[in-house]
Design an enzyme around this catalytic site. Structure first.
Site, PDB file in Angstrom:
ATOM      1  N   ARG A  41      55.181  45.982  44.634  1.00  0.00           N
ATOM      2  CA  ARG A  41      55.994  45.535  43.492  1.00  0.00           C
ATOM      3  C   ARG A  41      57.485  45.705  43.761  1.00  0.00           C
ATOM      4  O   ARG A  41      58.293  44.953  43.241  1.00  0.00           O
ATOM      5  CB  ARG A  41      55.596  46.293  42.225  1.00  0.00           C
ATOM      6  N   LYS A 178      35.786  45.001  31.576  1.00  0.00           N
ATOM      7  CA  LYS A 178      35.528  44.758  30.157  1.00  0.00           C
ATOM      8  C   LYS A 178      35.622  43.291  29.779  1.00  0.00           C
ATOM      9  O   LYS A 178      36.641  42.642  29.996  1.00  0.00           O
ATOM     10  CB  LYS A 178      36.560  45.518  29.322  1.00  0.00           C
ATOM     11  N   GLY A 323      45.462  43.353  38.747  1.00  0.00           N
ATOM     12  CA  GLY A 323      45.858  44.469  39.600  1.00  0.00           C
ATOM     13  C   GLY A 323      44.767  44.898  40.559  1.00  0.00           C
ATOM     14  O   GLY A 323      45.011  45.108  41.749  1.00  0.00           O
ATOM     15  N   GLY A 346      47.834  41.846  33.146  1.00  0.00           N
ATOM     16  CA  GLY A 346      47.813  41.378  31.759  1.00  0.00           C
ATOM     17  C   GLY A 346      48.713  40.167  31.553  1.00  0.00           C
ATOM     18  O   GLY A 346      48.361  39.232  30.826  1.00  0.00           O
TER      19      GLY A 346
HETATM   20  P1  ADP Z   1      41.735  43.372  37.378  1.00  0.00           P
HETATM   21  O1  ADP Z   1      42.682  44.549  37.418  1.00  0.00           O
HETATM   22  O2  ADP Z   1      41.609  42.698  38.702  1.00  0.00           O
HETATM   23  O3  ADP Z   1      42.036  42.444  36.253  1.00  0.00           O
HETATM   24  P2  ADP Z   1      39.830  44.873  35.811  1.00  0.00           P
HETATM   25  O4  ADP Z   1      40.893  45.883  35.524  1.00  0.00           O
HETATM   26  O5  ADP Z   1      39.383  44.008  34.698  1.00  0.00           O
HETATM   27  O6  ADP Z   1      40.279  43.968  37.066  1.00  0.00           O
HETATM   28  O7  ADP Z   1      38.534  45.619  36.342  1.00  0.00           O
HETATM   29  C1  ADP Z   1      38.518  46.319  37.541  1.00  0.00           C
HETATM   30  C2  ADP Z   1      37.489  47.398  37.522  1.00  0.00           C
HETATM   31  O8  ADP Z   1      36.218  46.918  37.148  1.00  0.00           O
HETATM   32  C3  ADP Z   1      37.338  48.022  38.887  1.00  0.00           C
HETATM   33  O9  ADP Z   1      37.734  49.372  38.826  1.00  0.00           O
HETATM   34  C4  ADP Z   1      35.842  47.885  39.179  1.00  0.00           C
HETATM   35  O10 ADP Z   1      35.292  49.016  39.792  1.00  0.00           O
HETATM   36  C5  ADP Z   1      35.266  47.701  37.810  1.00  0.00           C
HETATM   37  N1  ADP Z   1      33.953  47.047  37.839  1.00  0.00           N
HETATM   38  C6  ADP Z   1      33.659  45.831  38.330  1.00  0.00           C
HETATM   39  N2  ADP Z   1      32.330  45.579  38.216  1.00  0.00           N
HETATM   40  C7  ADP Z   1      31.775  46.674  37.656  1.00  0.00           C
HETATM   41  C8  ADP Z   1      30.445  47.027  37.279  1.00  0.00           C
HETATM   42  N3  ADP Z   1      29.416  46.194  37.477  1.00  0.00           N
HETATM   43  N4  ADP Z   1      30.262  48.220  36.695  1.00  0.00           N
HETATM   44  C9  ADP Z   1      31.300  49.053  36.507  1.00  0.00           C
HETATM   45  N5  ADP Z   1      32.571  48.787  36.825  1.00  0.00           N
HETATM   46  C10 ADP Z   1      32.808  47.601  37.406  1.00  0.00           C
HETATM   47 MG    MG Z   2      42.769  46.363  36.264  1.00  0.00          MG
END
Ligand code: ADP
Ligand code: MG
Length: 375
Positions: A41, A178, A323, A346
């Site tokens: 960053r 989520k 992220g 976000g």
């Molecule tokens: P990003 O930052 O790329 O938008 P998120 O913050 O929404 O992604 O989610 C990332 C997290 O989701 C990671 O820490 C990953 O371990 C977790 N994750 C992905 N699939 C699963 C799963 N099936 N069960 C539990 N955690 C999960």
């Molecule tokens: Mg994330």
């Protein structure tokens, strides 16, 4: 139109000796000893910083770091960031963590006044913070000639193009923890993309909506109806056809879609990964947001890796947002093969969903264009 650095230079009649307030996103990951674990960053702001210092402007940078609750908290001091910034770009001043003052999050007018004091112009290059109506993001454009930095301008250009004129087929791959975080963007993307592939923890709420038993997997029961509604409406959503699960005795099992009550689904299965990989390889535009599984654990990283590799090999225009997905791509050494890796999680989701962010709007509406009003 988003005002550019060039329009700012023109508005101020040159930048030499001008004091420019730069809102950057230096919200870098820190380890337990307060050391920066990834400086991407900081490096992402360098083109803007160098452009400004190259025109002899004096740059006063500011950023938030972590979530201090409106008071000084040494764990979130900018010291490590300042050291790294000084190594990368000499002579740039860096203010203390904006969120040490409650006025930042509250968008307090007095705090904005203190930020802009003595400054001649304002540049926002903090894409990752531009979805927040915080003082340093939305305040200065009402008071100073303002512009978008190079990073912010690029993010807006790439993500707006995904919404407006994607080359087709446009495949969106969504994962992460989520479903509630991403339902809004899923609803927007099913209207824009040709296929929306869903993995990660959030696939289980969709699978539950289809009547599958998801065991101990991540499930947001209050989101089942919303997921069912999307599926019933015929949205172009593709869900996994197999799952990698963990049993209570720590055995890793390749399973179908119906898990035993005490199994936890932690990755998409190899069949799903191959299918997603095929769809990615046939696409001309791919957006990837959110890991396909618990990739931090090597036993559950395969799905995410297959997807990341498919993006890296694809002839499609590839965009990674989020992220953790960007961190996964970096960990696999595949960042250089992507066309764009967004610095905002976000913020990128909100821009994809709504087509605009408060910080971008503030820049567009900045009325301070005339030189001589300040300084
Ligand atoms: P990003 O930052 O790329 O938008 P998120 O913050 O929404 O992604 O989610 C990332 C997290 O989701 C990671 O820490 C990953 O371990 C977790 N994750 C992905 N699939 C699963 C799963 N099936 N069960 C539990 N955690 C999960
Ligand atoms: Mg994330």
């Amino acid at each position: 139109m988003l005002p550019t650095l060039e329009t700012l230079e023109e508005a101020l009649g040159g930048l030499e000796g001008r004091r420019i307030l730069l809102r950057a996103d230096f919200n870098v990951p820190l380890d337990d000893n307060g050391q920066i674990t990834d400086d991407f960053r900081i490096r992402a702001a360098l083109p803007t910083i160098r452009w400004l210092t190259g025109r002899s402007a004096s740059v006063v940078a500011c950023s938030h770091l972590g979530r201090p609750k409106g008071q000084a908290d040494h764990r979130y001091s900018m010291t490590a960031v300042r050291e790294r910034l000084t190594q990368l770009a000499e002579g740039v001043e860096l203010l203390e963590n904006l969120r040490f003052d409650p006025g930042e999050v509250a968008n307090d007018a007095h705090f904005v006044g203190r930020l802009v004091e003595g400054c001649d112009g304002y540049v926002n290059d903090a894409f990752g913070a531009s979805h927040r109506a915080h003082a340093s993001v939305v305040g200065p454009p009402a008071l100073l000639p303002s512009a978008a930095g190079r990073l912010l301008a690029k993010e807006v250009e790439v993500l707006s193009a995904l919404r407006q004129q994607p080359k087709r087929p446009f495949v969106a791959v969504l994962g992460g923890a989520k479903v509630s975080d991403k339902l809004g963007v899923i609803e927007a993307l099913v209207e824009i993309a040709d296929e929306v592939l869903i993995g990660g923890g959030m696939c289980f709420t969709f699978l539950a909506a289809q009547g599958h038993s998801v065991g101990e997997s991540l499930l947001q029961a209050d989101q089942i109806d919303a997921c069912a509604k999307l599926l019933d409406a015929g949205a172009p959503i593709r869900l996994p056809s197999d799952i990698v699960a963990l049993t209570p005795s720590e055995t890793v099992i390749q399973a179908g879609l119906n898990l035993e009550p005490d199994w936890r689904g932690l990755d998409i299965g190899p069949g799903t990964a191959a299918e997603f990989g095929d769809l990615i390889s046939q696409a001309r535009t791919v957006l990837w947001n959110g890991p396909m599984g618990l990739f931090e654990d090597a036993r559950f990283a395969a799905g995410t890796k297959v997807v990341a590799q498919a993006l890296s090999k694809s002839r499609a225009y590839t965009v990674v947002g989020g992220g953790d997905s960007a961190a996964a791509a970096r960990e696999f050494g595949l960042v250089a093969d992507m066309d764009h890796v967004s610095t905002g999680g976000g913020a990128s989701l909100e821009l994809l969903q709504h087509g605009d962010l408060v910080g971008i709007q503030a820049l567009r509406e900045s009325t301070h264009t005339g030189a001589g009003q300040h300084g």
